[in-house]
Scaffold this active site. Structure first.
Site, short mmCIF file in Angstrom:
data_model
loop_
_atom_site.label_atom_id
_atom_site.label_comp_id
_atom_site.label_asym_id
_atom_site.label_seq_id
_atom_site.Cartn_x
_atom_site.Cartn_y
_atom_site.Cartn_z
N HIS A 103 0.81 -1.12 0.03
CA HIS A 103 -0.08 -0.05 -0.06
C HIS A 103 0.74 1.32 0.01
O HIS A 103 2.23 1.22 0.21
CB HIS A 103 -0.97 -0.30 0.91
CG HIS A 103 -0.25 0.24 2.54
ND1 HIS A 103 0.70 -0.76 2.92
CD2 HIS A 103 -0.09 1.34 3.30
CE1 HIS A 103 1.38 -0.32 4.09
NE2 HIS A 103 0.89 1.09 4.31
N ASP A 154 0.68 5.08 1.85
CA ASP A 154 -0.25 5.53 3.01
C ASP A 154 -1.39 6.44 2.65
O ASP A 154 -1.18 7.44 1.97
CB ASP A 154 0.53 6.32 4.11
CG ASP A 154 1.77 5.24 4.74
OD1 ASP A 154 1.34 4.07 4.70
OD2 ASP A 154 2.73 5.71 5.07
N HIS A 178 4.75 0.21 0.29
CA HIS A 178 5.42 -0.65 1.42
C HIS A 178 4.51 -1.66 1.88
O HIS A 178 3.31 -1.64 1.59
CB HIS A 178 6.11 0.27 2.37
CG HIS A 178 5.14 1.15 3.02
ND1 HIS A 178 4.69 2.15 2.61
CD2 HIS A 178 4.60 1.01 4.17
CE1 HIS A 178 3.62 2.88 3.52
NE2 HIS A 178 3.63 2.23 4.41
N ARG A 231 4.69 6.09 14.22
CA ARG A 231 4.76 6.94 12.68
C ARG A 231 4.24 8.16 12.65
O ARG A 231 3.18 8.64 13.48
CB ARG A 231 3.92 6.10 11.82
CG ARG A 231 4.20 6.54 10.41
CD ARG A 231 3.21 5.72 9.31
NE ARG A 231 2.17 6.33 9.02
CZ ARG A 231 1.18 5.49 8.38
NH1 ARG A 231 1.32 4.35 8.03
NH2 ARG A 231 0.07 6.54 8.05
C1 SIN Z 1 3.02 1.35 7.81
O1 SIN Z 1 3.23 2.57 7.80
O2 SIN Z 1 2.39 0.94 7.04
C2 SIN Z 1 3.71 0.41 8.60
C3 SIN Z 1 5.02 0.17 8.27
C4 SIN Z 1 5.76 -0.70 9.19
O3 SIN Z 1 5.20 -1.04 10.19
O4 SIN Z 1 6.64 -1.23 8.79
#
Ligand code: SIN
Length: 277
Positions: free
Chosen positions: A101, A103, A251, A266
Site C-alpha cells: 500500500h 499511505d 510498502h 509513525r
Molecule cells: C505502515 O506505515 O504501513 C507500517 C509500516 C511498518 O510497520 O513497517
C-alpha cells in the site's frame, strides 16, 4: 547525487539508502537538511540508524518537511493525534501495513511522506518492511499498457483497509475519506511518472465494467508484488527511523513474527498538492 555533509550507503541501485553522519535529535543545519532532502528525492527511502528520539524530536524532524498529518483512524485511539502507533502483539488480530500500500491515498491530498521510528523489534527476528519503487513499476510496463492506463482515474476508499487487510468493519458511525486519483501520476518534484494504484486503498477504476477493473487492478497488484526488481528491504533495529517518499513508493510490513511483539511510531507529513497526471 554527491553529498558533502552526509554519508550514504545504498540498499539497491535505485531505491533505499542508509544515511550516516546525522543526529536527528538536534536541529539539522540548512545545508545538512537540504542534502537529506535531496537524498530523500534521490533514494525514496532513507534509513537513519541509532537515533535516540523522543516524540517531540521525531515530530520536529518531520515538521522540517511540512505540517503533520492526522490519520483518519487515529482519532478513535486517543493519545497524540499526530503519532500513529504501530504495535503488534501475540493478541493482535491484524497489523498495520501487512500488504502492499501507499499511505492514506483515500485522502484528497495523501501524506507526502512518513517517518516510522522503531521502538521494539520482535524477539527471534522478522518484522522487516519492503519498499517498492513506483517509478520503476511504471517504467517496466509495456508501451501498450502505459497507453491503456493513460487518462484512467481510480477510486481510493478509506473503508477498504478494514474489510480487506484488517478483516473488520469500520467502526460504527465513522466516515472514511474516499477520493479519486489518476492511475498514473507525475511526481510533483522530480517530474517522473509513477504507477499510483495500491491494493490497500484502491477500490476500482472508473469507467470500466467491474470485471475489467478487477482484472486490470489485480494484474497491476501482481506486478507490484512479484516484480523482484522493485523493492528494497529495511531490516529494523530499535532506534532506527525510516523516512519514505509516499508519492513514489509502496510498502509492505511483513508480519512473520507472531507471537512476538513489534512496536513503532509513525509521523506523516501532509501533502501540498493533489496527485495529478
Ligand atoms: C505502515 O506505515 O504501513 C507500517 C509500516 C511498518 O510497520 O513497517
Amino acid at each position: 547525487m554527491s553529498y558533502r555533509t552526509i554519508g550514504i550507503t545504498t540498499l539497491t541501485p535505485h531505491i533505499g539508502a542508509e544515511v550516516h553522519g546525522v543526529d536527528l535529535a538536534r536541529p539539522l543545519s540548512n545545508e545538512q537538511f537540504s542534502e537529506v532532502y535531496q537524498a530523500w528525492l534521490d533514494w525514496k527511502v532513507l534509513v537513519f540508524r541509532d537515533q535516540h528520539l523522543d516524540r517531540a524530536q521525531h515530530k520536529a524532524f518531520a515538521r522540517r518537511f511540512g505540517s503533520l498529518h492526522v490519520h483518519p483512524m487515529q482519532h478513535s485511539y486517543g493519545g497524540d493525534p499526530e503519532i500513529l502507533t504501530v504495535r503488534t502483539t501475540a493478541d493482535s488480530k491484524y497489523t498495520a501495513g501487512n500488504g502492499w500500500h501507499t499511505d492514506v491515498t483515500c485522502d484528497e491530498i495523501p501524506p507526502l511522506g512518513s517517518m516510522l521510528y522503531m521502538k521494539e523489534t520482535p524477539e527471534g527476528g522478522g518484522g522487516d518492511t519492503l519498499f517498492a519503487d513506483m517509478y520503476l513499476a511504471y517504467e517496466l510496463l509495456s508501451d501498450t499498457m502505459k497507453a491503456m492506463l493513460d487518462g484512467l482515474v481510480a477510486v481510493h476508499d478509506g473503508a477498504l483497509p478494514y474489510v480487506g487487510a484488517y478483516g473488520v468493519r469500520p467502526p460504527e458511525g465513522q466516515d472514511y475519506p474516499r477520493h479519486e486519483h489518476p492511475v498514473v501520476v507525475t511526481h510533483p518534484e522530480t517530474g517522473r511518472k509513477v504507477l499510483y494504484v495500491n491494493s490497500g486503498f484502491t477500490s476500482h477504476i472508473k469507467g470500466l465494467a467491474p470485471w475489467e477493473s478487477r482484472m486490470l487492478l489485480q494484474g497491476l497488484y501482481q506486478h507490484i508484488a512479484t516484480e523482484v526488481r522493485l523493492p528494497c528491504r529495511v531490516r529494523w533495529a530499535p532506534n532506527t527511523l525510516t523516512f519514505w517518499d509516499n508519492r513514489c513508493t509502496q510498502h509492505h510490513a511483513i508480519w512473520d513474527y507472531h507471537p512476538h511483539t513489534r512496536h513503532a511510531e509513525r509521523v506523516s507529513i501532509v501533502g501540498d498538492q493533489r496527485p495529478a497526471a
